[in-house]
Design an enzyme around this catalytic site. Structure first.
Site, PDB file in Angstrom:
ATOM      1  N   LYS A 114       0.859  -1.178   0.000  1.00 60.62           N
ATOM      2  CA  LYS A 114       0.000   0.000   0.000  1.00 60.62           C
ATOM      3  C   LYS A 114       0.893   1.225   0.000  1.00 60.62           C
ATOM      4  CE  LYS A 114      -4.393   1.060  -0.001  1.00 60.62           C
ATOM      5  NZ  LYS A 114      -5.562   0.354  -0.559  1.00 60.62           N
ATOM      6  N   ASP A 154      -6.857   4.484  -4.710  1.00 60.20           N
ATOM      7  CA  ASP A 154      -7.566   4.331  -3.434  1.00 60.20           C
ATOM      8  C   ASP A 154      -8.188   5.710  -3.174  1.00 60.20           C
ATOM      9  OD1 ASP A 154      -7.791   2.328  -0.979  1.00 60.20           O
ATOM     10  OD2 ASP A 154      -7.393   4.252  -0.065  1.00 60.20           O
TER      11      ASP A 154
HETATM   12  P1  NDP Z   1     -12.972   7.875  -2.780  1.00 57.46           P
HETATM   13  O1  NDP Z   1     -11.963   8.909  -2.488  1.00 57.46           O
HETATM   14  O2  NDP Z   1     -13.447   7.701  -4.171  1.00 57.46           O
HETATM   15  O3  NDP Z   1     -14.275   8.080  -1.876  1.00 57.46           O
HETATM   16  C1  NDP Z   1     -14.220   8.109  -0.488  1.00 57.46           C
HETATM   17  C2  NDP Z   1     -15.562   8.616   0.031  1.00 57.46           C
HETATM   18  O4  NDP Z   1     -15.561   8.590   1.434  1.00 57.46           O
HETATM   19  C3  NDP Z   1     -15.838  10.055  -0.377  1.00 57.46           C
HETATM   20  O5  NDP Z   1     -17.224  10.256  -0.507  1.00 57.46           O
HETATM   21  C4  NDP Z   1     -15.257  10.854   0.796  1.00 57.46           C
HETATM   22  O6  NDP Z   1     -15.900  12.115   0.981  1.00 57.46           O
HETATM   23  C5  NDP Z   1     -15.571   9.922   1.962  1.00 57.46           C
HETATM   24  N1  NDP Z   1     -14.518  10.011   2.971  1.00 57.46           N
HETATM   25  C6  NDP Z   1     -13.201   9.721   2.837  1.00 57.46           C
HETATM   26  N2  NDP Z   1     -12.546   9.919   3.982  1.00 57.46           N
HETATM   27  C7  NDP Z   1     -13.468  10.352   4.864  1.00 57.46           C
HETATM   28  C8  NDP Z   1     -13.426  10.722   6.218  1.00 57.46           C
HETATM   29  N3  NDP Z   1     -12.269  10.697   6.911  1.00 57.46           N
HETATM   30  N4  NDP Z   1     -14.589  11.100   6.809  1.00 57.46           N
HETATM   31  C9  NDP Z   1     -15.753  11.112   6.123  1.00 57.46           C
HETATM   32  N5  NDP Z   1     -15.855  10.778   4.822  1.00 57.46           N
HETATM   33  C10 NDP Z   1     -14.738  10.400   4.218  1.00 57.46           C
HETATM   34  O7  NDP Z   1     -12.353   6.504  -2.212  1.00 57.46           O
HETATM   35  P2  NDP Z   1     -12.790   5.017  -2.539  1.00 57.46           P
HETATM   36  O8  NDP Z   1     -14.253   4.951  -2.747  1.00 57.46           O
HETATM   37  O9  NDP Z   1     -11.880   4.501  -3.568  1.00 57.46           O
HETATM   38  O10 NDP Z   1     -12.400   4.282  -1.177  1.00 57.46           O
HETATM   39  C11 NDP Z   1     -13.305   4.152  -0.082  1.00 57.46           C
HETATM   40  C12 NDP Z   1     -12.859   3.008   0.813  1.00 57.46           C
HETATM   41  O11 NDP Z   1     -12.822   1.795   0.047  1.00 57.46           O
HETATM   42  C13 NDP Z   1     -11.460   3.146   1.427  1.00 57.46           C
HETATM   43  O12 NDP Z   1     -11.438   2.523   2.683  1.00 57.46           O
HETATM   44  C14 NDP Z   1     -10.589   2.346   0.459  1.00 57.46           C
HETATM   45  O13 NDP Z   1      -9.392   1.888   1.066  1.00 57.46           O
HETATM   46  C15 NDP Z   1     -11.536   1.194   0.147  1.00 57.46           C
HETATM   47  N6  NDP Z   1     -11.223   0.468  -1.077  1.00 57.46           N
HETATM   48  C16 NDP Z   1     -11.188   1.096  -2.290  1.00 57.46           C
HETATM   49  C17 NDP Z   1     -10.905   0.378  -3.431  1.00 57.46           C
HETATM   50  C18 NDP Z   1     -10.950   0.976  -4.784  1.00 57.46           C
HETATM   51  O14 NDP Z   1     -10.851   0.219  -5.754  1.00 57.46           O
HETATM   52  N7  NDP Z   1     -11.122   2.271  -4.941  1.00 57.46           N
HETATM   53  C19 NDP Z   1     -10.551  -1.057  -3.358  1.00 57.46           C
HETATM   54  C20 NDP Z   1     -10.704  -1.646  -2.047  1.00 57.46           C
HETATM   55  C21 NDP Z   1     -10.988  -0.877  -0.964  1.00 57.46           C
HETATM   56  P3  NDP Z   1     -15.726  13.303  -0.100  1.00 57.46           P
HETATM   57  O15 NDP Z   1     -16.553  12.882  -1.286  1.00 57.46           O
HETATM   58  O16 NDP Z   1     -16.265  14.507   0.583  1.00 57.46           O
HETATM   59  O17 NDP Z   1     -14.274  13.366  -0.398  1.00 57.46           O
END
Ligand code: NDP
Length: 439
Positions: A114, A154
């Site tokens: 990571k 991510d």
């Molecule tokens: P994105 O950046 O696309 O989306 C994250 C979402 O969560 C956004 O809506 C963001 O808000 C919100 N968010 C992030 N951090 C916080 C926080 N600290 N407090 C409140 N809201 C928060 O990321 P992903 O969708 O790619 O990833 C989401 C999760 O899934 C993570 O845990 C990641 O590790 C996991 N994951 C992702 C994969 C992938 O393929 N993308 C694969 C496997 C796991 P805002 O829109 O306001 O920024």
């Protein structure tokens, strides 16, 4: 180890795994003699570097970059890059550790890694993002390679960032190769990689319900997040005729008792400048709760009556209080889209109340599995059709579910998917470690 005591997220992830596998390890003298656990929790390599870049005002900014190459036991290091101000060594280590077992569960030849940076992409111009990505890759390129380490996206890293990172890698090395996944399709990206994690969570959840002779039709779902994973999960849930009552982002929670219009949520999040709050302009019966009005020790998104909770934002976003609220409100199934979204105390609450929980290292493995499909397409110079990728993704998710529920049944009961995932992932890695000698 004392030296890791300031790494709370890493500790939490390791502790959860150890509590599942301790019996197995204690009863196995070979694992003990070969120090399998001690080796597994020590990353093979940790790279921390300076990322200097010029902002649009001509000022030099400095961020800290990370790449933790945790385990190459099963294949090249593989795992995403996260750009978020909260990124630090503990966060990257917990994500890398989880990735080892997740990748093992896919059954594919993938090691675990990571990386990321404490860079906040919010409010940055396209040019600033590009300059940051170029500077980040100017250091990272010397550590990665199509058969060595293949990063992906991510939080904060999507196709745009991967495109800039890839461009810089190609420029420095003069190699057009599959060194990153999640690339735009025009430069070797796989179809459906963008959708894969969210769709995969839906396929996994479907398998969980199927095992209980139930289905998603009409189920009331609470989803957190509104990013890559959450949006495509909601899209698939919609196709399965589930009702999505809520979603959230870093500003607040959106809720509608009649179910959200997923296409509108997607449109708002993908349109620059729009916010979840703007949903209310078109649907007056929806509610938006800003973060500063959340209950103390909890998150508004879990505060509604529902059947299923799907955390898809970030780590530790279901607290003990959230778990108690969910249980009181009738939630009996949780399926984790985000990595380690449930605190250790919340996990205990779910266990006490027999909540059926799909752990992230199994449920969200569709993204990395599709990344491996992208690597396979790149190295064979092929392009698979979306239907082919989707069929393979469905097969992988089904097979992960079957593997972990069979393992859970063998060691405890078939519904303890946390135990099943930890043991099944560990066994695959440990057995390969034994065959490779002391390395
Ligand atoms: P994105 O950046 O696309 O989306 C994250 C979402 O969560 C956004 O809506 C963001 O808000 C919100 N968010 C992030 N951090 C916080 C926080 N600290 N407090 C409140 N809201 C928060 O990321 P992903 O969708 O790619 O990833 C989401 C999760 O899934 C993570 O845990 C990641 O590790 C996991 N994951 C992702 C994969 C992938 O393929 N993308 C694969 C496997 C796991 P805002 O829109 O306001 O920024």
């Amino acid at each position: 180890k004392e030296s890791n005591s300031n790494e709370p997220e890493f500790y939490q992830a390791v502790e959860e795994v150890l509590s599942s596998i301790s019996q197995l390890v204690e009863g196995n003298s070979v694992y003990q003699q070969q120090a399998i656990l001690e080796r597994l929790i020590e990353p093979e390599r940790q790279i921390i570097f300076r990322v200097p870049w010029l902002d649009d005002n001509g000022l030099v900014q400095v961020n800290r970059g990370f790449r933790i190459e945790f385990s190459s036991t099963l294949g090249p290091y593989k795992g995403g890059l996260r750009f978020h101000p909260s990124v630090n060594q503990s966060v990257v280590k917990f994500l890398g550790f989880e990735q080892i077992l997740k990748n093992a569960l896919t059954g594919l030849p993938l090691g675990g890694a990571k990386g990321g940076a404490d860079f906040n992409p919010k409010g940055k111009s396209d040019n600033e993002i590009m300059r940051f990505c170029q500077s980040y890759m100017t250091e990272l390129y010397r550590h990665i390679g199509a058969n060595t380490d293949v990063p992906a996206g991510d939080i904060g890293v999507g196709a745009r960032e991967i495109g800039y990172l890839f461009g810089q890698y190609k420029r420095i090395t003069n190699q057009f190769q599959g060194v990153l996944t999640g690339k735009p399709e025009i430069m070797g990206g796989s179809s459906l990689r963008t959708e894969a994690t969210g769709y995969g969570v839906a396929y996994f959840l479907n398998a969980m319900l199927d095992a209980k002779s139930d289905s998603l039709r009409g189920k009331r779902c609470l989803v957190s997040g509104a990013g890559n994973v959450a949006l495509y999960l909601m899209e698939k849930l919609d196709q399965y005729d589930a009702v999505i009552l809520s979603c959230s982002d870093s500003k607040g929670t959106l809720y509608c008792k009649d179910g959200l219009d997923v296409a509108l949520v997607k449109h708002l999040k993908n349109e620059r400048g729009a916010e979840l709050r703007d949903y209310l302009n078109e649907h007056k019966n929806a509610e938006f709760t800003p973060v500063n009005q959340y209950p103390s020790d909890g998150h508004q998104v879990w505060g509604y009556e529902a059947d299923i909770a799907l955390p898809c934002a970030t780590q530790n976003e279901i607290t003990k209080k959230d778990a108690e609220t969910l249980v009181e409100n009738g939630c009996s199934v949780v399926c984790e889209g985000a990595n380690m979204p449930t605190t250790a105390d919340a996990l205990k609450v779910f266990k006490e109340h027999n909540v059926f929980l799909g752990p992230s290292k199994a449920a969200n493995a569709g993204g990395v599995a599709t990344s491996q499909f992208e690597m396979a397409q790149n190295s064979s110079m092929q392009k698979w059709r979306p239907e082919q990728v989707d069929e393979k993704l469905q097969q992988v998710m089904k097979s992960i579910f079957e593997t972990i529920s069979t393992t859970a049944k063998q060691y405890s009961n078939e519904h303890d998917l946390v135990l099943g995932a930890n043991i099944a992932g560990f066994e695959r890695v440990a057995d390969a470690m034994l065959k490779q000698g002391v390395v």
